[in-house]
Design an enzyme around this catalytic site. Structure first.
Site, PDB file in Angstrom:
ATOM      1  N   ASP A   1       1.517   4.708   2.511  1.00  0.00           N
ATOM      2  CA  ASP A   1       0.897   5.451   3.763  1.00  0.00           C
ATOM      3  C   ASP A   1       1.413   6.822   3.849  1.00  0.00           C
ATOM      4  O   ASP A   1       2.654   7.246   3.441  1.00  0.00           O
ATOM      5  CB  ASP A   1       1.704   4.454   4.869  1.00  0.00           C
ATOM      6  CG  ASP A   1       1.532   3.088   4.787  1.00  0.00           C
ATOM      7  OD1 ASP A   1       0.390   2.823   5.323  1.00  0.00           O
ATOM      8  OD2 ASP A   1       2.451   2.374   4.249  1.00  0.00           O
TER       9      ASP A   1
ATOM     10  N   ASP B   1      -3.092   4.186   2.871  1.00  0.00           N
ATOM     11  CA  ASP B   1      -3.540   4.710   4.236  1.00  0.00           C
ATOM     12  C   ASP B   1      -3.163   6.079   4.611  1.00  0.00           C
ATOM     13  O   ASP B   1      -2.177   6.616   4.282  1.00  0.00           O
ATOM     14  CB  ASP B   1      -2.664   3.795   5.285  1.00  0.00           C
ATOM     15  CG  ASP B   1      -3.142   2.361   5.364  1.00  0.00           C
ATOM     16  OD1 ASP B   1      -4.473   1.912   4.796  1.00  0.00           O
ATOM     17  OD2 ASP B   1      -2.271   1.422   5.729  1.00  0.00           O
TER      18      ASP B   1
ATOM     19  N   ASP C   1       0.987  -1.093   0.015  1.00  0.00           N
ATOM     20  CA  ASP C   1      -0.139  -0.088  -0.024  1.00  0.00           C
ATOM     21  C   ASP C   1       0.970   1.336   0.039  1.00  0.00           C
ATOM     22  O   ASP C   1       2.004   1.126  -0.045  1.00  0.00           O
ATOM     23  CB  ASP C   1      -0.978  -0.093   1.078  1.00  0.00           C
ATOM     24  CG  ASP C   1      -0.203   0.099   2.756  1.00  0.00           C
ATOM     25  OD1 ASP C   1       1.043   0.202   2.330  1.00  0.00           O
ATOM     26  OD2 ASP C   1      -0.770   0.395   3.590  1.00  0.00           O
TER      27      ASP C   1
HETATM   28  P1  8DG Z   1       3.986  -2.703   3.047  1.00  0.00           P
HETATM   29  O1  8DG Z   1       3.764  -3.864   3.054  1.00  0.00           O
HETATM   30  O2  8DG Z   1       2.869  -1.522   3.022  1.00  0.00           O
HETATM   31  O3  8DG Z   1       4.956  -2.367   1.890  1.00  0.00           O
HETATM   32  O4  8DG Z   1       4.961  -2.173   4.191  1.00  0.00           O
HETATM   33  P2  8DG Z   1       4.826  -1.031   5.517  1.00  0.00           P
HETATM   34  O5  8DG Z   1       4.472   0.131   4.666  1.00  0.00           O
HETATM   35  O6  8DG Z   1       6.040  -1.262   6.378  1.00  0.00           O
HETATM   36  O7  8DG Z   1       3.595  -1.718   6.134  1.00  0.00           O
HETATM   37  P3  8DG Z   1       2.135  -1.247   6.551  1.00  0.00           P
HETATM   38  O8  8DG Z   1       1.210  -2.210   6.968  1.00  0.00           O
HETATM   39  O9  8DG Z   1       1.749  -0.331   5.541  1.00  0.00           O
HETATM   40  O10 8DG Z   1       2.468  -0.229   7.904  1.00  0.00           O
HETATM   41  C1  8DG Z   1       3.131   0.656   7.906  1.00  0.00           C
HETATM   42  C2  8DG Z   1       3.506   1.205   9.418  1.00  0.00           C
HETATM   43  O11 8DG Z   1       2.386   1.611  10.038  1.00  0.00           O
HETATM   44  C3  8DG Z   1       3.963   0.099  10.277  1.00  0.00           C
HETATM   45  O12 8DG Z   1       5.180   0.302  11.059  1.00  0.00           O
HETATM   46  C4  8DG Z   1       2.882  -0.144  11.125  1.00  0.00           C
HETATM   47  C5  8DG Z   1       2.249   1.237  11.340  1.00  0.00           C
HETATM   48  N1  8DG Z   1       0.856   1.434  11.625  1.00  0.00           N
HETATM   49  C6  8DG Z   1       0.511   1.771  12.742  1.00  0.00           C
HETATM   50  N2  8DG Z   1      -0.789   1.904  13.474  1.00  0.00           N
HETATM   51  C7  8DG Z   1      -1.355   1.354  12.365  1.00  0.00           C
HETATM   52  C8  8DG Z   1      -2.687   1.052  12.090  1.00  0.00           C
HETATM   53  O13 8DG Z   1      -3.286   1.173  12.631  1.00  0.00           O
HETATM   54  N3  8DG Z   1      -2.881   0.195  10.740  1.00  0.00           N
HETATM   55  C9  8DG Z   1      -1.985  -0.337   9.935  1.00  0.00           C
HETATM   56  N4  8DG Z   1      -2.357  -0.937   8.807  1.00  0.00           N
HETATM   57  N5  8DG Z   1      -0.487   0.246  10.052  1.00  0.00           N
HETATM   58  C10 8DG Z   1      -0.156   0.733  11.558  1.00  0.00           C
HETATM   59  O14 8DG Z   1       1.436   2.470  13.835  1.00  0.00           O
HETATM   60 MN    MN Z   2       2.788   0.403   3.842  1.00  0.00          MN
HETATM   61 MN    MN Z   3      -0.395   0.778   5.452  1.00  0.00          MN
END
Ligand code: 8DG
Ligand code: MN
Ligand code: MN
Length: 368
Positions: A206, A294, A204
């Protein structure tokens, strides 16, 4: 977080060792093997071994050298009881334990079901116990009720399970930037998550968005969402209003979601907006794809903490929190850092590392 290892194989001296991007095919292979085992225990809801395998995966990914022989593993932390699979791969080129897991029917089915947006291990396990094994089983089973998130997950399955490229992340950055600035021109927008850590691909994209005006951030996202809808970008939206309470101390939990306003979106991304085109495997005649995005919106005085928390990786955050608690007797989460009950103000991530008495670590060194 920063460990010095003495690596007998290469320089002989001590090597500075950070959370670094995966560099080699070989350490990839060992890390992937351990990740399979971690997932196996995650699906079984056995937390201990799951976390142990994840830690071992992180250690392998952060090594500045390639593991080639058993001696290389000797002085590494977190690998102790979990080296069997790596030893097998080193010795025979494959691991019996990993191959057995990969061919396990429950593992395969839960892996498949949880790959759908909105389907967690609990639902996947329920479907498995009902005898369902494939998507068509799920979609044709009379008793199954799919919630809106899962319906969307199946609808956009192909797009959402395809990796998002850096070029696509950049294009989405422009879309978000434009939508947010249409609401408030002095908004602060930051790319976070894996792409901030320099990853080439993500599941995704963020973003952290806020405004300098304290309190205004609470209504910012609904306005941004309306704007995205008006412009025809919005395919799906799961919005969570802020439940952040200044007076509340951090809830101490490694995996806790934070209390900031946030939304989990699926946006429509047009081919023409992406430099070099869409990341698609087959030629896509639609000219657009669905992408997961996100957005999180903290108040400005918590910006640095939210940025640090959302930049990840999850393992890095977990370790940083653990370090704060055990080595500094402080509480760290996405909302702040607390020394006893005193909130330690920070305007940048550097301030937070300084509060913790740690050398600053760049986002791309936080990957494992
Ligand atoms: P990717 O799989 O998206 O490429 O990797 P990522 O960007 O590291 O993973 P992510 O699932 O998008 O999460 C990004 C960061 O956001 C991760 O360190 C965890 C953090 N995060 C929070 N709170 C929440 C939440 O409520 N939901 C989600 N999905 N992630 C959160 O700190
Ligand atoms: Mn992500
Ligand atoms: Mn995310």
């Amino acid at each position: 977080i920063q460990v010095c290892v003495s690596h007998p194989g290469s320089h002989g001296g001590s090597t500075r060792w950070h959370y670094e991007p995966i560099r080699t095919h070989m350490s990839d292979r060992h890390a992937d093997a351990l990740e399979v085992l971690a997932e196996y225990y995650e699906f079984k809801e056995i937390e201990g071994p799951c976390l142990a395998f994840r830690r071992a995966t992180s250690v392998l990914k952060s090594l500045p050298f390639v593991v080639q022989c058993l001696r290389d593993l000797r002085d590494l932390p977190c690998l102790g009881e979990h080296t069997k699979a790596i030893m097998e791969i080193l010795e025979y080129g494959r691991s019996f334990e990993v191959e057995q897991t990969l061919s396990d029917e429950r593992y395969q089915t839960l892996k498949l079901f949880t790959s759908v947006f909105g389907v967690g291990p609990k639902t996947a396990d329920k479907w498995y116990r009902q005898g369902l094994r494939s998507f068509s089983d799920v979609l044709t089973e009379p008793g199954i009720h799919l919630n809106r998130m899962q319906q969307t997950g199946f609808l956009h399955y192909g797009d959402i399970s395809r990796a998002v490229s850096k070029a696509e992340a950049r294009a989405l950055g422009s879309i978000i930037d434009e939508a947010v600035r249409a609401i408030t021109p002095d908004a602060i927008i930051a790319l976070t998550g894996g792409f901030r850590r320099g990853k080439e691909f993500g599941h995704d994209v963020d973003f952290l968005v806020t405004t300098p005006e304290l309190g205004r951030e609470r209504s910012l996202l609904p306005d941004v969402i309306d704007e995205l809808k008006k412009k025809g970008f919005l395919l799906y939206c799961d919005y969570h209003a802020s439940t952040f309470d200044m007076a509340r101390l951090p809830s101490f939990s490694f995996e806790a979601m934070d209390h900031f306003a946030k939304c989990f979106l699926i946006l429509r991304l047009e081919e023409g907006k992406v430099e070099g085109g869409l990341n698609s495997s087959e030629k896509d005649s639609r000219g657009w794809r669905a992408v997961r995005v996100d957005l999180v919106s903290p108040p400005l005085d918590r910006y640095a903490y939210a940025l640090l928390g959302w930049t990840g990786s999850r393992m890095f955050e977990r370790d940083l929190r653990r370090f704060a608690r055990l080595e500094r007797r402080m509480l760290l989460d996405n909302h702040g850092l607390y020394d006893k009950t005193k909130f330690l103000a920070a305007t940048t991530e550097k301030d937070i590392f300084a509060h913790l008495g740690l050398e600053y670590i760049e986002p791309w060194q936080r990957n494992a």
